[in-house]
Scaffold this motif. Sequence first.
Motif, PDB file in Angstrom:
ATOM      1  N   ALA A  11       0.827  -1.221   0.000  1.00 39.78           N
ATOM      2  CA  ALA A  11       0.000   0.000   0.000  1.00 39.78           C
ATOM      3  C   ALA A  11       0.856   1.263   0.000  1.00 39.78           C
ATOM      4  O   ALA A  11       0.442   2.291  -0.561  1.00 39.78           O
ATOM      5  CB  ALA A  11      -0.952  -0.001   1.198  1.00 39.78           C
ATOM      6  N   ASP A  12       2.055   1.218   0.596  1.00 39.45           N
ATOM      7  CA  ASP A  12       2.940   2.392   0.603  1.00 39.45           C
ATOM      8  C   ASP A  12       3.265   2.870  -0.810  1.00 39.45           C
ATOM      9  O   ASP A  12       3.557   4.042  -1.024  1.00 39.45           O
ATOM     10  CB  ASP A  12       4.252   2.088   1.319  1.00 39.45           C
ATOM     11  N   ARG A  13       3.220   1.957  -1.800  1.00 39.05           N
ATOM     12  CA  ARG A  13       3.548   2.328  -3.186  1.00 39.05           C
ATOM     13  C   ARG A  13       2.491   3.243  -3.794  1.00 39.05           C
ATOM     14  O   ARG A  13       2.693   3.821  -4.841  1.00 39.05           O
ATOM     15  CB  ARG A  13       3.725   1.074  -4.046  1.00 39.05           C
ATOM     16  N   THR A  14       1.339   3.398  -3.124  1.00 37.13           N
ATOM     17  CA  THR A  14       0.287   4.308  -3.596  1.00 37.13           C
ATOM     18  C   THR A  14       0.363   5.659  -2.898  1.00 37.13           C
ATOM     19  O   THR A  14      -0.479   6.516  -3.127  1.00 37.13           O
ATOM     20  CB  THR A  14      -1.115   3.707  -3.372  1.00 37.13           C
ATOM     21  N   SER A  15       1.366   5.862  -2.050  1.00 37.55           N
ATOM     22  CA  SER A  15       1.451   7.101  -1.261  1.00 37.55           C
ATOM     23  C   SER A  15       1.735   8.308  -2.148  1.00 37.55           C
ATOM     24  O   SER A  15       2.275   8.188  -3.247  1.00 37.55           O
ATOM     25  CB  SER A  15       2.505   6.980  -0.172  1.00 37.55           C
ATOM     26  N   PHE A  16       1.346   9.464  -1.652  1.00 35.62           N
ATOM     27  CA  PHE A  16       1.551  10.728  -2.366  1.00 35.62           C
ATOM     28  C   PHE A  16       1.586  11.862  -1.352  1.00 35.62           C
ATOM     29  O   PHE A  16       1.242  11.681  -0.188  1.00 35.62           O
ATOM     30  CB  PHE A  16       0.439  10.963  -3.404  1.00 35.62           C
ATOM     31  N   THR A  17       1.991  13.040  -1.797  1.00 41.80           N
ATOM     32  CA  THR A  17       2.018  14.217  -0.933  1.00 41.80           C
ATOM     33  C   THR A  17       0.637  14.841  -0.936  1.00 41.80           C
ATOM     34  O   THR A  17       0.139  15.271  -1.977  1.00 41.80           O
ATOM     35  CB  THR A  17       3.072  15.226  -1.413  1.00 41.80           C
ATOM     36  N   GLY A  18       0.003  14.873   0.246  1.00 40.96           N
ATOM     37  CA  GLY A  18      -1.358  15.388   0.374  1.00 40.96           C
ATOM     38  C   GLY A  18      -1.409  16.903   0.513  1.00 40.96           C
ATOM     39  O   GLY A  18      -0.400  17.597   0.373  1.00 40.96           O
ATOM     40  N   THR A  19      -2.600  17.398   0.810  1.00 38.16           N
ATOM     41  CA  THR A  19      -2.823  18.842   0.889  1.00 38.16           C
ATOM     42  C   THR A  19      -2.062  19.498   2.046  1.00 38.16           C
ATOM     43  O   THR A  19      -1.826  20.699   2.012  1.00 38.16           O
ATOM     44  CB  THR A  19      -4.323  19.154   1.040  1.00 38.16           C
TER      45      THR A  19
END
Length: 109
Positions: A47-55
């Motif tokens: 699941a970490d591979r779907t991480s992104f920088t949020g608002t």
Amino acid sequence: MPQRVCRGIACRAAVAQVVRPVAQLAGFARVPLEAGQAARVVFRLHADRTSFTGTEHRRIVEPGEIHLMVGSSCADVHLRGTVRLTGPVRPVGHDRVMHTPADVQPMPA
């Protein structure tokens, strides 16, 4: 001499709090094949591979639908699927999983 075929797995969030790429490469495998030979490629996508920088400018994993595409490129997709991440928004740090293992298994002729 075997030919090397590259298979990749890309993911795309159906909905996210920020604009995300249409497809993000999450892993790949180089598959050596002789003429007429086939192989099964199994990816283990964390699941970490779907991480992104949020608002809030922090790297997160967000729950929701993730569309998966497997093929030699985003223009040559052989398999599609959807998974759902559940639970609360989860921050990830520098220790996040960055590797997507792939097992290549020859298939009988």
